[in-house]
Design an enzyme around this catalytic site. Structure first.
Site, PDB file in Angstrom:
ATOM      1  N   ASP A 162       0.798  -1.225   0.000  1.00  0.00           N
ATOM      2  CA  ASP A 162       0.000   0.000   0.000  1.00  0.00           C
ATOM      3  C   ASP A 162       0.835   1.281   0.000  1.00  0.00           C
ATOM      4  O   ASP A 162       0.574   2.184  -0.786  1.00  0.00           O
ATOM      5  CB  ASP A 162      -0.926   0.001   1.215  1.00  0.00           C
ATOM      6  N   ASP A 165       4.864   0.709   3.972  1.00  0.00           N
ATOM      7  CA  ASP A 165       4.924  -0.581   4.654  1.00  0.00           C
ATOM      8  C   ASP A 165       4.738  -1.687   3.625  1.00  0.00           C
ATOM      9  O   ASP A 165       4.802  -1.442   2.416  1.00  0.00           O
ATOM     10  CB  ASP A 165       3.851  -0.649   5.748  1.00  0.00           C
ATOM     11  N   TYR A 323      -7.828   2.509   6.868  1.00  0.00           N
ATOM     12  CA  TYR A 323      -8.675   2.812   5.709  1.00  0.00           C
ATOM     13  C   TYR A 323     -10.136   2.559   6.061  1.00  0.00           C
ATOM     14  O   TYR A 323     -10.755   1.608   5.608  1.00  0.00           O
ATOM     15  CB  TYR A 323      -8.253   1.966   4.497  1.00  0.00           C
ATOM     16  N   GLU A 570       5.120  10.090   3.328  1.00  0.00           N
ATOM     17  CA  GLU A 570       4.726   8.741   2.891  1.00  0.00           C
ATOM     18  C   GLU A 570       3.887   8.796   1.618  1.00  0.00           C
ATOM     19  O   GLU A 570       2.903   9.532   1.542  1.00  0.00           O
ATOM     20  CB  GLU A 570       3.936   8.010   3.979  1.00  0.00           C
TER      21      GLU A 570
END
Length: 621
Positions: A162, A165, A323, A570
């Site tokens: 995703d 990670d 999410y 990120e």
């Protein structure tokens, strides 16, 4: 008496007055002189002179053949003359100056598109293809989903990680694949012009191949669906090795990676996965077998979502933390629209155009987040997708009323993006704050830029110069200008002169929050905690994750290039997918505006013959 002149003329001799021999001789001499005084033809000359001596022909011996010297000379002369003429022409062509019509250099959006697509190569899980073109990545997650006895899945190898990670969140991953497919369907010619069409289709297939493993895609009905592979729970001081606690290269993962499944209440996840498979089936319509497999899977998983109502994140604390889905009605419309386009089955159109469906999805609510298109809220995208149907096919009754509503709502959303209205704030640098000042704003701005450009292209393709915001009329160019300002901000036209797309421009983030990029590929396997020194290092990443769009600046245009602050540094699949869509929509010159593919998306849709409306009620006095 008549005799015959030996030279061909008549000769009269009078027998009565015969002359003497002298007279006869004199007369003959006179006749000879008369005959010789006129010209003789060749035959007559040959009688007098006899046969002439003919010239002896000359030949040339070439070894294998003997030819006439005359023919040989003519042949050699002709060849030499032709060679001289060709050389003269070549000399003229090379010496005369010419104007070279070179292709213009790629624009910034095309250059950025090349890089943004490479991010997906860096996020691949599973056994990588040889041409993955990310030198510091290797095979990983090869045991995902294996060794679970009695499970409905055989293996879950593949798909995409995703973000920074190594978790595979299927909900945002499905949204990312849908966005890539949508951009290819609308702008395949632009992808091809950029030389990226085969690449982006390969990326989509990498995702859809994985999705087909997450449920029984060959069945007509299912009871289970995989929602996540991996874990990131670090609450309450949890120190169990997992994808968030450990800082390891994906290739070195040796901890357990649990599989999260959903057997009820997964409507949003199922409908989003149906959208991903159905949209991809249009992308791969030339591959009939694969397209058919995708359509079947999409229908199966959509029906599962319709039957087992509920939010996939409601019962799982981990997915709700990372999410969380706010509702599933928007996914019902979104997934149903893609299934209608993929199959042409009006059952889906009948379902998603019910006014109750639009009401539940919030089409008439308004509110602070109305018009914010994201991995969670698909309503703005779904309304634009169905406005397309009205603009180009105009199905009429009984769909016209709700389609007109979707079209009007899309126009209102576009108005809210413009700086003339106060629906959303902007930073001083010009970035629209669609998430109202919360962190990670760039993904929302990129999505809005894509929708605005696409709507502009829809209107241009429909020969409509613009749209109304209240009493004011705005040109489609205004929408494209809004989109450009947002993408230009991302690419470096901002107060910090910082490109938030890694690898683009001279200045970009160097400490991206990403495990694989931050740990060197030096044949050393760092264990779960062994990689913490790279996580905490203040040095730039040893590997450049080219094409990653980071989370972005804060509401004051500030940015901290710090690896541990994921709210700044990120990248995510969902964010990059929206960026790719916006970049390809804006790529090219002004002449390419409005150059969408109007027909491919309708390839499975049969001709629509509107049902006449019911007759009015009988008049009663």
């Amino acid at each position: 008496m008549y005799g015959r002149d030996p030279w061909g003329g008549p000769l009269e001799i009078n027998a009565a007055d015969s002359a003497t021999d002298d007279d006869r001789s004199r007369n003959l001499n006179d006749l000879d002189r008369a005959a010789l005084s006129r010209p003789l033809d060749e035959t007559q000359q040959s009688w007098l002179l006899g046969p002439t001596e003919q010239k002896k022909k000359k030949y040339v011996d070439l070894g294998c053949i003997i030819v006439s010297r005359k023919i040989f000379v003519w042949t050699v002369g002709t060849i030499v003359a032709a060679a001289l003429l060709a050389g003269f022409i070549t000399l003229i062509v090379k010496t005369v100056p010419r104007n070279h019509h070179k292709h213009p250099p790629p624009d910034n959006y095309t250059l950025a598109l090349h890089k943004a697509l490479k991010f997906f190569n860096a996020q691949r899980s599973g056994k990588l293809p040889r041409h993955n073109n990310v030198s510091w990545r290797g095979n990983s997650g090869l045991q995902d989903g294996k060794g679970t006895p009695g499970s409905f899945y055989k293996d879950l190898v593949g798909g995409y990680y995703d973000a920074g990670d190594a978790i595979k969140f299927n909900f945002p991953m499905a949204y990312a694949m849908t966005m890539l497919s949508w951009s290819v369907i609308e702008y395949s010619a632009k992808f091809e012009a950029a030389g990226e069409l085969a690449h982006v289709k390969e990326l989509i297939k990498w995702g859809t191949d994985y999705f087909l493993k997450t449920f029984n895609s060959t069945a007509d009905s299912i009871d289970d669906l995989v929602s996540q592979v991996g874990s990131g729970n670090t609450d309450q001081g949890n120190t169990d090795p997992n994808d968030h606690y450990c800082w390891m290269r994906p290739e070195d993962m040796d901890y357990e990676r649990p599989v999260t499944t959903c057997n009820g209440g997964c409507s949003d996840l199922a409908a989003e996965m149906a959208a991903a498979l159905a949209s991809a089936s249009i992308v791969f319509k030339d591959n009939r077998e694969y397209s058919k497999k995708l359509v079947h899977g999409a229908k199966t998983v959509y029906q599962f979502g319709r039957t087992r109502r509920g939010r996939y994140s409601a019962g799982t604390a981990e997915s709700s933390k990372f999410y969380n889905s706010s509702m599933y009605w928007d996914e019902f419309i979104w997934g149903g629209a893609w299934l209608y386009y993929a199959t042409g089955n009006v059952t889906y159109l009948d379902l998603i155009t019910k006014p109750t469906m639009a009401k539940h999805a919030g089409a008439f609510w308004g509110g602070p987040f109305y018009g914010v298109f994201s991995w969670d809220n698909k309503l703005a995208g779904a309304q634009l997708l169905l406005s397309r149907l009205r603009l180009f096919l105009s199905p009429g009754y009984p769909y016209e009323e709700i389609l007109r509503t979707f079209h009007n709502q899309t126009s209102i959303v576009m108005c809210s993006y413009l700086p003339y209205f106060n629906k959303f704030n902007r930073t001083k640098g010009g970035l629209i704050e669609l998430n109202h000042g919360d962190p990670q704003p760039l993904q929302y701005a990129a999505n809005a830029a894509f929708l605005a450009t696409l709507y502009s292209d829809y209107l241009d393709a429909a020969d409509t110069p613009g749209w109304y915001c209240g009493p004011n009329f705005y040109s489609t160019k205004v929408l494209r200008e809004f989109a450009r300002t947002q993408i230009d901000y991302i690419l470096g036209k901002n107060p910090r002169k910082m490109s938030y797309l890694v690898g683009f421009g001279p200045r970009y983030p160097r400490r991206v929050h990403h495990r694989g990029a931050s740990i060197p590929k030096n044949k050393v396997k760092y264990n779960c905690k062994g990689g913490w020194k790279w996580r905490d290092s203040k040095k730039p990443n040893p590997n450049t994750i080219e094409g990653a769009m980071v989370a972005g600046p804060d509401k004051h245009d500030g940015f901290r290039d710090v690896r541990m602050n994921y709210n700044y540094t990120e990248p995510t699949l969902a964010g990059n997918a929206g960026l790719v869509a916006a970049l390809v929509a804006l790529s090219g010159d002004e002449d390419t505006a409005g150059t969408i593919d109007k027909n491919t998306i309708f390839s499975a849709v049969p001709p629509l013959f509107p049902t006449p409306p019911p007759p009015p009620a009988p008049w009663r006095p």
